[in-house]
Design a protein around this motif. Structure first.
Motif, PDB file in Angstrom:
ATOM      1  N   SER A  65       0.698  -1.290   0.020  1.00 34.61           N
ATOM      2  CA  SER A  65      -0.105  -0.041   0.057  1.00 34.61           C
ATOM      3  C   SER A  65       0.852   1.397   0.020  1.00 34.61           C
ATOM      4  O   SER A  65       0.430   2.117  -0.565  1.00 34.61           O
ATOM      5  CB  SER A  65      -1.093   0.011   1.129  1.00 34.61           C
ATOM      6  OG  SER A  65      -0.328  -0.152   2.430  1.00 34.61           O
ATOM      7  N   LEU A  66       1.919   1.291   0.622  1.00 32.61           N
ATOM      8  CA  LEU A  66       2.835   2.487   0.744  1.00 32.61           C
ATOM      9  C   LEU A  66       3.292   2.773  -0.705  1.00 32.61           C
ATOM     10  O   LEU A  66       3.475   3.761  -1.087  1.00 32.61           O
ATOM     11  CB  LEU A  66       3.874   2.344   1.762  1.00 32.61           C
ATOM     12  CG  LEU A  66       3.395   2.135   3.006  1.00 32.61           C
ATOM     13  CD1 LEU A  66       4.807   2.278   4.213  1.00 32.61           C
ATOM     14  CD2 LEU A  66       2.451   3.256   3.598  1.00 32.61           C
ATOM     15  N   ALA A  67       3.760   1.629  -1.508  1.00 31.55           N
ATOM     16  CA  ALA A  67       4.337   2.008  -2.956  1.00 31.55           C
ATOM     17  C   ALA A  67       3.029   2.371  -3.571  1.00 31.55           C
ATOM     18  O   ALA A  67       3.351   3.514  -4.621  1.00 31.55           O
ATOM     19  CB  ALA A  67       4.832   0.534  -3.536  1.00 31.55           C
ATOM     20  N   VAL A  68       1.822   2.017  -3.717  1.00 31.47           N
ATOM     21  CA  VAL A  68       0.720   2.383  -4.236  1.00 31.47           C
ATOM     22  C   VAL A  68       0.337   3.815  -4.023  1.00 31.47           C
ATOM     23  O   VAL A  68       0.101   4.521  -4.975  1.00 31.47           O
ATOM     24  CB  VAL A  68      -0.393   1.588  -3.907  1.00 31.47           C
ATOM     25  CG1 VAL A  68      -1.868   2.126  -4.371  1.00 31.47           C
ATOM     26  CG2 VAL A  68      -0.220   0.198  -4.406  1.00 31.47           C
ATOM     27  N   ASP A  69       0.514   4.336  -2.477  1.00 28.36           N
ATOM     28  CA  ASP A  69       0.227   5.565  -2.408  1.00 28.36           C
ATOM     29  C   ASP A  69       1.379   6.772  -3.037  1.00 28.36           C
ATOM     30  O   ASP A  69       0.870   7.834  -3.487  1.00 28.36           O
ATOM     31  CB  ASP A  69       0.388   5.732  -0.795  1.00 28.36           C
ATOM     32  CG  ASP A  69      -0.736   5.087   0.007  1.00 28.36           C
ATOM     33  OD1 ASP A  69      -1.638   4.967  -0.797  1.00 28.36           O
ATOM     34  OD2 ASP A  69      -0.597   4.972   1.101  1.00 28.36           O
ATOM     35  N   ARG A  70       2.485   6.038  -2.895  1.00 21.10           N
ATOM     36  CA  ARG A  70       3.574   6.852  -3.617  1.00 21.10           C
ATOM     37  C   ARG A  70       3.170   7.278  -5.203  1.00 21.10           C
ATOM     38  O   ARG A  70       3.332   8.418  -5.613  1.00 21.10           O
ATOM     39  CB  ARG A  70       4.969   6.510  -3.603  1.00 21.10           C
ATOM     40  CG  ARG A  70       6.082   7.345  -4.443  1.00 21.10           C
ATOM     41  CD  ARG A  70       7.403   6.629  -4.133  1.00 21.10           C
ATOM     42  NE  ARG A  70       8.141   7.588  -5.052  1.00 21.10           N
ATOM     43  CZ  ARG A  70       9.653   7.362  -5.088  1.00 21.10           C
ATOM     44  NH1 ARG A  70      10.301   6.437  -4.658  1.00 21.10           N
ATOM     45  NH2 ARG A  70      10.287   8.198  -6.126  1.00 21.10           N
TER      46      ARG A  70
END
Length: 371
Positions: free
Chosen positions: A42-47
């Motif tokens: 999810s953190l990669a998706v957010d970026r």
């Protein structure tokens, strides 16, 4: 000797097939689904959503899978897709004070109204590899994985502590009805407005912005900020329907908001006080939100009579070079054929070397004549 590379369209098609094969990897290993990327990275998706200027976790996850985890390539894919989408309206400004908070901290006060909530964070983890994550179907304790309830949410109004009710800190800027700039449709102008800068920084490369933020605290600025408030949670998205005279909620987005405070000595006619930096981003993006807020404050130096002498204070340097897609495009174009340019440069080099040899011969001849 310079030779041409042959193959053209057939070579490119073959390269595409090889990429697809490499993306799939070992066929005996289960294929990675877009849903897995969305839910577990999810953190990669957010970026990718932030720098791609599009809030859509599923499409961001698809872009990450398609790009084999290359986030800058995924950002490029998402921006390219966004540019094809028609725009049918505008939402009202997000009311982050009404956020359903999943995490909320302040470093300026131990006790803040409503309390501090650590929520999900890596801040207090032991940066050690957790090999238990390699075991299939088990959690970190070796027990079967069970679905945990989502983290608790609550609504907390903004409160900057006691100094927000005094003149010791810069007052919040009033809300006005001026049109907001849109960098997805209009180019950046210099000198820039703050709304342009904040959009540009939200789309900027996280690593570049973090480096600039770091520079302001280490020799290229006398800036040690404090986090007045960092919050992450869900905010309602509201649109106005003029024909009906109604405002309607159409969904919610996860955002991270960071408000920093910075000591400022002030102008001759202004007493020393604290000033503000601000960052608002999609998803759970605390490191970048903090970097954006600090760089935002650095770019506001002119408002407070500060001399522009460091890279992070130069808006043309910061805003023109922080975009990962533009930077990647210019860097990666170096891999494309440059046969004509290189041959022209070789001719120029030959002429320069001939001129150099002539000057050397003339100098040697004069020296012999002198002897």
């Amino acid at each position: 000797m310079v030779t041409s590379i042959k193959g053209g369209e057939k070579a490119i098609d073959a390269s595409h097939r090889i990429v697809s094969k490499r993306r799939r990897g070992d066929p005996t290993v289960a294929n990675l689904s877009v849903e897995q990327v969305r839910e577990q990275l999810s953190l990669a998706v957010d970026r990718v959503m932030n720098e791609g200027s599009l809030y859509d976790p599923t499409l961001a996850a698809l872009a990450i899978k398609q790009a084999e985890g290359d986030l800058i390539e995924a950002i490029y894919l998402l921006r390219a897709y966004r540019s094809t989408i028609p725009r049918f309206g505008f939402t009202k400004p997000l009311d982050t004070a009404a956020m359903l908070v999943r995490r909320r901290i302040s470093t300026t006060h131990k006790d803040v109204p409503g309390g501090q909530y650590l929520g999900p964070t890596y801040d207090y983890t032991h940066r050690l590899l957790d090999f238990s994550l390699m075991r299939k179907g088990e959690d970190a304790d070796g027990l079967p994985v069970e679905v945990e309830p989502d983290e608790a949410t609550l609504t907390l109004r903004h409160d900057g502590g006691f100094f927000s009710r005094t003149d010791i800190i810069e007052a919040e800027l009033p809300v006005d009805d001026k049109p907001v700039a849109d960098l997805t449709r209009e180019p950046m102008n210099f000198p820039s407005s703050r709304d342009q800068r904040l959009q540009n920084l939200a789309r900027g490369d996280e690593g570049f912005l973090m480096g600039l933020c770091y520079s302001t605290m280490r020799g290229y600025g006398r800036n040690h900020p404090y986090v007045g408030e960092m919050r992450h949670g869900d905010v309602s998205v509201v649109v106005e329907i003029p024909e009906l005279g109604l405002e309607v909620g159409i969904g919610s987005v996860k955002v991270t908001e960071c408000r920093t405070v910075h000591l400022t000595t002030g102008k001759l006619d202004t007493a020393p006080h604290y000033t503000r930096g601000y960052g608002l981003l999609f998803g759970h993006s605390e490191r970048k939100a903090l970097s954006v807020a600090v760089v935002d404050r650095a770019l506001r130096g002119g408002e407070f009579g500060e001399e522009k002498s460091y890279p992070a204070q130069d808006e043309e340097f910061v805003l023109s070079h922080s975009d990962s897609v533009q930077a990647s495009g210019l860097v990666q174009h170096l891999k494309l054929p440059h046969y004509v340019d290189f041959q022209a440069e070789q001719q120029l080099l030959k002429q320069l070397r001939d001129d150099y040899d002539k000057r050397a011969e003339q100098a040697a001849s004069k020296e012999q004549d002198h002897d």
